[in-house]
Every structure is written in structure tokens, then in C-alpha cells.
Design a protein around this motif. Structure first.
Motif, PDB file in Angstrom:
ATOM      1  N   TRP A  71       9.069   5.352  -1.349  1.00  0.00           N
ATOM      2  CA  TRP A  71       8.359   4.132  -0.968  1.00  0.00           C
ATOM      3  C   TRP A  71       7.729   3.485  -2.196  1.00  0.00           C
ATOM      4  O   TRP A  71       7.557   4.135  -3.227  1.00  0.00           O
ATOM      5  CB  TRP A  71       7.267   4.447   0.049  1.00  0.00           C
ATOM      6  N   SER A  72       7.395   2.215  -2.089  1.00  0.00           N
ATOM      7  CA  SER A  72       6.757   1.519  -3.211  1.00  0.00           C
ATOM      8  C   SER A  72       5.680   0.562  -2.711  1.00  0.00           C
ATOM      9  O   SER A  72       5.813  -0.047  -1.646  1.00  0.00           O
ATOM     10  CB  SER A  72       7.791   0.727  -4.012  1.00  0.00           C
ATOM     11  N   ASP A  73       4.617   0.448  -3.519  1.00  0.00           N
ATOM     12  CA  ASP A  73       3.598  -0.566  -3.252  1.00  0.00           C
ATOM     13  C   ASP A  73       4.187  -1.962  -3.366  1.00  0.00           C
ATOM     14  O   ASP A  73       5.137  -2.188  -4.139  1.00  0.00           O
ATOM     15  CB  ASP A  73       2.463  -0.458  -4.263  1.00  0.00           C
ATOM     16  N   LEU A  74       3.619  -2.894  -2.650  1.00  0.00           N
ATOM     17  CA  LEU A  74       3.867  -4.312  -2.872  1.00  0.00           C
ATOM     18  C   LEU A  74       2.732  -4.840  -3.739  1.00  0.00           C
ATOM     19  O   LEU A  74       1.563  -4.469  -3.540  1.00  0.00           O
ATOM     20  CB  LEU A  74       3.927  -5.094  -1.562  1.00  0.00           C
ATOM     21  N   MET A  75       3.070  -5.667  -4.719  1.00  0.00           N
ATOM     22  CA  MET A  75       2.078  -6.231  -5.624  1.00  0.00           C
ATOM     23  C   MET A  75       1.970  -7.738  -5.409  1.00  0.00           C
ATOM     24  O   MET A  75       2.882  -8.375  -4.872  1.00  0.00           O
ATOM     25  CB  MET A  75       2.461  -5.941  -7.080  1.00  0.00           C
ATOM     26  N   VAL A  76       0.846  -8.299  -5.858  1.00  0.00           N
ATOM     27  CA  VAL A  76       0.626  -9.743  -5.790  1.00  0.00           C
ATOM     28  C   VAL A  76       0.570 -10.284  -7.207  1.00  0.00           C
ATOM     29  O   VAL A  76      -0.241  -9.824  -8.026  1.00  0.00           O
ATOM     30  CB  VAL A  76      -0.678 -10.082  -5.044  1.00  0.00           C
ATOM     31  N   CYS A  77       1.441 -11.226  -7.516  1.00  0.00           N
ATOM     32  CA  CYS A  77       1.494 -11.817  -8.856  1.00  0.00           C
ATOM     33  C   CYS A  77       0.210 -12.593  -9.133  1.00  0.00           C
ATOM     34  O   CYS A  77      -0.189 -13.445  -8.327  1.00  0.00           O
ATOM     35  CB  CYS A  77       2.707 -12.741  -8.978  1.00  0.00           C
ATOM     36  N   PRO A  78      -0.452 -12.361 -10.277  1.00  0.00           N
ATOM     37  CA  PRO A  78      -1.681 -13.089 -10.602  1.00  0.00           C
ATOM     38  C   PRO A  78      -1.430 -14.552 -10.966  1.00  0.00           C
ATOM     39  O   PRO A  78      -2.369 -15.348 -10.983  1.00  0.00           O
ATOM     40  CB  PRO A  78      -2.235 -12.312 -11.801  1.00  0.00           C
ATOM     41  N   SER A  79      -0.166 -14.901 -11.233  1.00  0.00           N
ATOM     42  CA  SER A  79       0.147 -16.281 -11.614  1.00  0.00           C
ATOM     43  C   SER A  79       0.501 -17.161 -10.424  1.00  0.00           C
ATOM     44  O   SER A  79      -0.065 -18.232 -10.238  1.00  0.00           O
ATOM     45  CB  SER A  79       1.306 -16.296 -12.630  1.00  0.00           C
ATOM     46  N   CYS A  80       1.449 -16.683  -9.581  1.00  0.00           N
ATOM     47  CA  CYS A  80       1.903 -17.514  -8.462  1.00  0.00           C
ATOM     48  C   CYS A  80       1.362 -17.056  -7.111  1.00  0.00           C
ATOM     49  O   CYS A  80       1.488 -17.770  -6.113  1.00  0.00           O
ATOM     50  CB  CYS A  80       3.425 -17.575  -8.418  1.00  0.00           C
ATOM     51  N   GLY A  81       0.782 -15.858  -7.058  1.00  0.00           N
ATOM     52  CA  GLY A  81       0.184 -15.379  -5.820  1.00  0.00           C
ATOM     53  C   GLY A  81       1.172 -14.840  -4.797  1.00  0.00           C
ATOM     54  O   GLY A  81       0.782 -14.522  -3.675  1.00  0.00           O
ATOM     55  N   LYS A  82       2.442 -14.716  -5.179  1.00  0.00           N
ATOM     56  CA  LYS A  82       3.447 -14.213  -4.236  1.00  0.00           C
ATOM     57  C   LYS A  82       3.601 -12.693  -4.353  1.00  0.00           C
ATOM     58  O   LYS A  82       3.352 -12.122  -5.410  1.00  0.00           O
ATOM     59  CB  LYS A  82       4.789 -14.897  -4.475  1.00  0.00           C
ATOM     60  N   GLU A  83       4.038 -12.075  -3.275  1.00  0.00           N
ATOM     61  CA  GLU A  83       4.225 -10.634  -3.247  1.00  0.00           C
ATOM     62  C   GLU A  83       5.596 -10.241  -3.775  1.00  0.00           C
ATOM     63  O   GLU A  83       6.564 -10.983  -3.633  1.00  0.00           O
ATOM     64  CB  GLU A  83       4.051 -10.093  -1.822  1.00  0.00           C
ATOM     65  N   TYR A  84       5.668  -9.059  -4.345  1.00  0.00           N
ATOM     66  CA  TYR A  84       6.947  -8.493  -4.777  1.00  0.00           C
ATOM     67  C   TYR A  84       6.851  -6.974  -4.717  1.00  0.00           C
ATOM     68  O   TYR A  84       5.765  -6.393  -4.632  1.00  0.00           O
ATOM     69  CB  TYR A  84       7.306  -8.956  -6.188  1.00  0.00           C
ATOM     70  N   ILE A  85       8.004  -6.315  -4.748  1.00  0.00           N
ATOM     71  CA  ILE A  85       8.061  -4.858  -4.681  1.00  0.00           C
ATOM     72  C   ILE A  85       7.895  -4.284  -6.089  1.00  0.00           C
ATOM     73  O   ILE A  85       8.709  -4.568  -6.982  1.00  0.00           O
ATOM     74  CB  ILE A  85       9.385  -4.383  -4.057  1.00  0.00           C
ATOM     75  N   PHE A  86       6.872  -3.500  -6.281  1.00  0.00           N
ATOM     76  CA  PHE A  86       6.561  -2.960  -7.602  1.00  0.00           C
ATOM     77  C   PHE A  86       7.742  -2.210  -8.206  1.00  0.00           C
ATOM     78  O   PHE A  86       8.109  -2.427  -9.365  1.00  0.00           O
ATOM     79  CB  PHE A  86       5.340  -2.039  -7.512  1.00  0.00           C
ATOM     80  N   TRP A  87       8.356  -1.320  -7.451  1.00  0.00           N
ATOM     81  CA  TRP A  87       9.446  -0.486  -7.965  1.00  0.00           C
ATOM     82  C   TRP A  87      10.605  -1.337  -8.466  1.00  0.00           C
ATOM     83  O   TRP A  87      11.179  -1.053  -9.530  1.00  0.00           O
ATOM     84  CB  TRP A  87       9.920   0.473  -6.876  1.00  0.00           C
ATOM     85  N   ASN A  88      10.953  -2.356  -7.736  1.00  0.00           N
ATOM     86  CA  ASN A  88      12.097  -3.197  -8.107  1.00  0.00           C
ATOM     87  C   ASN A  88      11.891  -3.892  -9.443  1.00  0.00           C
ATOM     88  O   ASN A  88      12.855  -4.147 -10.171  1.00  0.00           O
ATOM     89  CB  ASN A  88      12.363  -4.236  -7.021  1.00  0.00           C
ATOM     90  N   GLN A  89      10.652  -4.194  -9.778  1.00  0.00           N
ATOM     91  CA  GLN A  89      10.369  -4.919 -11.018  1.00  0.00           C
ATOM     92  C   GLN A  89       9.989  -4.003 -12.166  1.00  0.00           C
ATOM     93  O   GLN A  89      10.275  -4.302 -13.328  1.00  0.00           O
ATOM     94  CB  GLN A  89       9.243  -5.930 -10.784  1.00  0.00           C
ATOM     95  N   ALA A  90       9.357  -2.885 -11.867  1.00  0.00           N
ATOM     96  CA  ALA A  90       8.806  -2.044 -12.934  1.00  0.00           C
ATOM     97  C   ALA A  90       9.719  -0.891 -13.341  1.00  0.00           C
ATOM     98  O   ALA A  90       9.561  -0.344 -14.435  1.00  0.00           O
ATOM     99  CB  ALA A  90       7.444  -1.497 -12.511  1.00  0.00           C
ATOM    100  N   PHE A  91      10.662  -0.503 -12.465  1.00  0.00           N
ATOM    101  CA  PHE A  91      11.514   0.630 -12.801  1.00  0.00           C
ATOM    102  C   PHE A  91      12.664   0.199 -13.701  1.00  0.00           C
ATOM    103  O   PHE A  91      13.434  -0.696 -13.371  1.00  0.00           O
ATOM    104  CB  PHE A  91      12.072   1.274 -11.533  1.00  0.00           C
ATOM    105  N   ASP A  92      12.769   0.846 -14.860  1.00  0.00           N
ATOM    106  CA  ASP A  92      13.838   0.603 -15.819  1.00  0.00           C
ATOM    107  C   ASP A  92      14.995   1.549 -15.497  1.00  0.00           C
ATOM    108  O   ASP A  92      14.941   2.741 -15.807  1.00  0.00           O
ATOM    109  CB  ASP A  92      13.322   0.835 -17.240  1.00  0.00           C
ATOM    110  N   LYS A  93      16.039   1.036 -14.855  1.00  0.00           N
ATOM    111  CA  LYS A  93      17.164   1.877 -14.434  1.00  0.00           C
ATOM    112  C   LYS A  93      17.938   2.444 -15.617  1.00  0.00           C
ATOM    113  O   LYS A  93      18.498   3.534 -15.524  1.00  0.00           O
ATOM    114  CB  LYS A  93      18.117   1.064 -13.549  1.00  0.00           C
ATOM    115  N   LYS A  94      17.954   1.729 -16.718  1.00  0.00           N
ATOM    116  CA  LYS A  94      18.714   2.177 -17.884  1.00  0.00           C
ATOM    117  C   LYS A  94      18.068   3.400 -18.521  1.00  0.00           C
ATOM    118  O   LYS A  94      18.762   4.359 -18.911  1.00  0.00           O
ATOM    119  CB  LYS A  94      18.825   1.042 -18.908  1.00  0.00           C
ATOM    120  N   ASN A  95      16.736   3.367 -18.625  1.00  0.00           N
ATOM    121  CA  ASN A  95      16.029   4.451 -19.307  1.00  0.00           C
ATOM    122  C   ASN A  95      15.264   5.375 -18.356  1.00  0.00           C
ATOM    123  O   ASN A  95      14.593   6.304 -18.804  1.00  0.00           O
ATOM    124  CB  ASN A  95      15.057   3.861 -20.331  1.00  0.00           C
ATOM    125  N   ASN A  96      15.364   5.097 -17.052  1.00  0.00           N
ATOM    126  CA  ASN A  96      14.666   5.905 -16.044  1.00  0.00           C
ATOM    127  C   ASN A  96      13.186   6.085 -16.385  1.00  0.00           C
ATOM    128  O   ASN A  96      12.693   7.209 -16.584  1.00  0.00           O
ATOM    129  CB  ASN A  96      15.338   7.271 -15.868  1.00  0.00           C
TER     130      ASN A  96
END
Length: 333
Positions: A71-96
Motif C-alpha cells: 500500500w502507499s500513502d496519497l500525498m498532496v502537492c504543495p504547488s497545485c494542491g492535487k493528490e497523487y500516489i507517493f509510491w508511483n512518484q517516489a519509487f525509482d524502478k531502475k535503482n530500486n
């Protein structure tokens, strides 16, 4: 010379959990009876709760079995205020690895976990019968098997529908809904909405654990099975961290000595754990003597009525209370 005979122990602890462990290790059991009970209970769990851990294979057939879900937290962007999935944006698949900085998928602003904030939601807590607030989380990885086929993918509509069905269930079994006491570890997750014991578990695992607990309490092998049950609780909780180096490998467990709940927890199958814990338990039983005439108690040694000159030696295990908050950690069985 003294005629030494067999030595017997008087084993005690202030903690009921520790005493239950001591009882198991010092009470002979019939491994065949335990195995029979475990098989019976596991089959009943399969019949009653198996659908909660069902998923689809590559053909879309609902014949797969979930081993664990990340599971992953949902985050709120400080710039646009929209939600996104933390894992999808923060996980580097190439370097794990988890990136220190990442982009918002909506406005592409660079941010970090410190500059963004977690998204929250209100929900009705059935166990407390009141509206509560918690961090929003969504499943991001489903791992399991369908026959010989490995399942390693993101969640699909079938998985989402199963979770919706679980949310609609009215639970009738025992739910450990006690409030967490004051303390450093017990209060570390308050901002995540974790204020009571049952908040450490997903609804799926909470229902499955409640069902399993009721079956164990009704079993003639209750003490041995309680030992198995308590050994499952930490790995079953949201304290189980994702293995970032290989997220398709079951989580790496909790952060030892803490009640830390990560932003990317791993939810493990309760049904799978029954068989795994029994195997571990049976290995331990095979190493133990079947003659274990030792006494156990819960409480202070000051209260024991032991005659003088009957104790050969005393072994104590210091609690290291300055390093680990045992009383707080025991809030979560």
C-alpha cells in the motif's frame, strides 16, 4: 557428594504475553493434535475468508491467491494542491530506491516527502462507532500465485471490488479497539489517525484475524494456538515495511523496538501465515524435551510462596526499560 536430580524451573514475568510464550515452551504438547487443529482451522479460514485474498490471473480469471499487497500513502502537492500516489512518484524502478525529490504528476513541481503533505480522509470507525480521520492509502502492488503462474502487478478492478465488499462487511467477532496509552511510541502515529489498537491493521487483515482468534479460543489446543497467533500479529500489521530493494518480495518486518507505521506498508495474507507459523512452531517443538515439569506464573517474584533452600540459582533478564519502551510496545500484542 550431593545426589543431583532433574532440575525444574519456576518461570515468571509481569507480561501476560511473555508468560504465554513461556507456557508453550514448558508444556508438552502432541504435535499431531496441533497439526490436526491447524489444518481444520486453516480450512475453515479458507472457506470463510479466502475470498478476501482472491485475485485474478493473467486471463482475468478469479483463481489467484494473494500473498501480500503493498500500500502507499496519497500525498498532496504543495504547488497545485492535487493528490497523487507517493509510491508511483517516489519509487525509482531502475535503482530500486526511494527518491529524495520527485515530480508532481499534475503540475510537475519538484518536491519531497517533507515539503508535500499526506492526504487524509474521514471514515466511520465501526469498532468505535464514531467518525475518524486517517491518512489515505491505496494498494499499489499485488503479489500472489494462480497455480504455477506468478502474480506481480498493480491492482485491477477485481481487487478494488473485493476491497469495497470488505468495507461493507459488518464485523461481529472480537476487535481489539482499546485506546493506546500515553507514551512516545504509542503516540508517534497519532497524526496518521492511529489512536487505537485496531488502527494498526487493514480492514481485511483485521476481519481475518478476528475470525482466526474466535476459532483459536474455541479450540481444545487454545494455549499452543495462542502462541502461534501472537507470532503472526506484527507481520500482519501495517508496521510491516515494504522491501524497497525488491518490492515483490514480502515485507522486511517492523522497525524493531518501535511502533513505527511507514507510508508504504506491506499487508500479508493471514491464511498464508497460518501454515508458515505452524511450520516454525513444529520445528521448535521437535527440539524441546517432552518432559517439562516447570511452573509458570504472571506477576512479581515477591509474591511467590517458595520455601527456603529450594532454589539452586536465579536467572534474570533485565528489561532495558531505558532503551525500549516495553509497556508501550506491548500495547500491540
Amino acid at each position: 557428594r550431593p545426589n543431583w536430580g532433574a532440575r525444574h524451573a519456576v518461570i515468571g514475568d509481569l507480561s501476560p504475553y511473555a508468560t504465554n510464550i513461556a507456557y508453550f515452551y514448558n508444556t508438552p504438547v502432541d504435535i499431531r493434535q496441533i497439526q490436526s487443529e491447524v489444518k481444520r482451522i486453516q480450512q475453515e479460514m479458507e472457506d470463510e475468508c479466502g475470498w478476501m485474498y482472491t485475485t485474478t490471473n493473467s486471463k482475468g480469471e478469479p483463481i489467484g491467491r494473494i500473498s501480500f499487497v503493498v500500500w502507499s500513502d496519497l500525498m498532496v502537492c504543495p504547488s497545485c494542491g492535487k493528490e497523487y500516489i507517493f509510491w508511483n512518484q517516489a519509487f525509482d524502478k531502475k535503482n530500486n530506491c526511494i527518491l529524495d525529490e520527485f515530480h508532481c504528476p499534475h503540475c510537475h513541481a519538484i518536491q519531497s516527502k517533507k515539503t508535500a503533505r499526506v492526504a487524509t480522509e474521514t471514515y466511520y470507525d465501526e469498532a468505535l462507532q464514531e467518525t475518524m480521520t486517517r491518512v489515505k492509502q491505496v494498494p499499489v502492488i499485488v503479489v500472489g500465485k494462480a497455480g504455477n503462474e506468478k502474480i506481480q502487478r498493480g491492482p485491477n478492478s477485481y481487487d478494488s471490488n473485493v476491497l469495497k465488499r470488505i468495507d461493507e462487511i459488518h464485523t461481529e467477532g472480537f476487535i481489539p479497539n482499546g485506546a493506546l496509552p500515553e507514551g512516545g511510541e504509542t503516540q508517534r502515529n497519532v497524526e496518521r489517525g492511529i489512536t487505537h489498537v485496531h488502527h494498526f491493521y487493514t480492514r481485511r487483515n483485521l476481519i481475518a484475524l478476528s475470525t482466526l482468534y474466535s476459532k483459536i479460543e474455541a479450540s481444545p489446543m487454545v494455549h499452543a494456538l495462542r502462541f502461534m497467533f501472537t507470532g503472526m500479529l506484527i507481520l500482519s500489521s501495517n508496521m510491516n515495511r515494504v522491501r524497497v530493494s525488491n518490492p515483490y518480495n514480502r515485507g522486511k518486518g517492523n522497525l524493531s523496538g518501535t511502533l513505527y507505521v511507514p507510508g508504504v506498508p506491506t499487508e500479508t495474507s493471514i491464511i498464508d501465515q497460518i501454515g508458515e507459523r505452524f511450520k516454525t512452531m513444529s520445528n521448535a517443538i521437535s527440539e524441546l524435551s517432552q518432559i517439562r515439569a516447570n511452573a509458570q506464573y504472571v506477576g512479581s517474584a515477591d509474591c511467590l510462596t517458595i520455601q527456603d533452600n529450594t532454589i539452586d540459582y536465579i536467572f534474570t533478564d533485565p528489561p532495558f526499560g531505558a532503551n525500549l519502551n516495553y509497556s508501550e510496545l506491548n500495547s500491540i500484542p
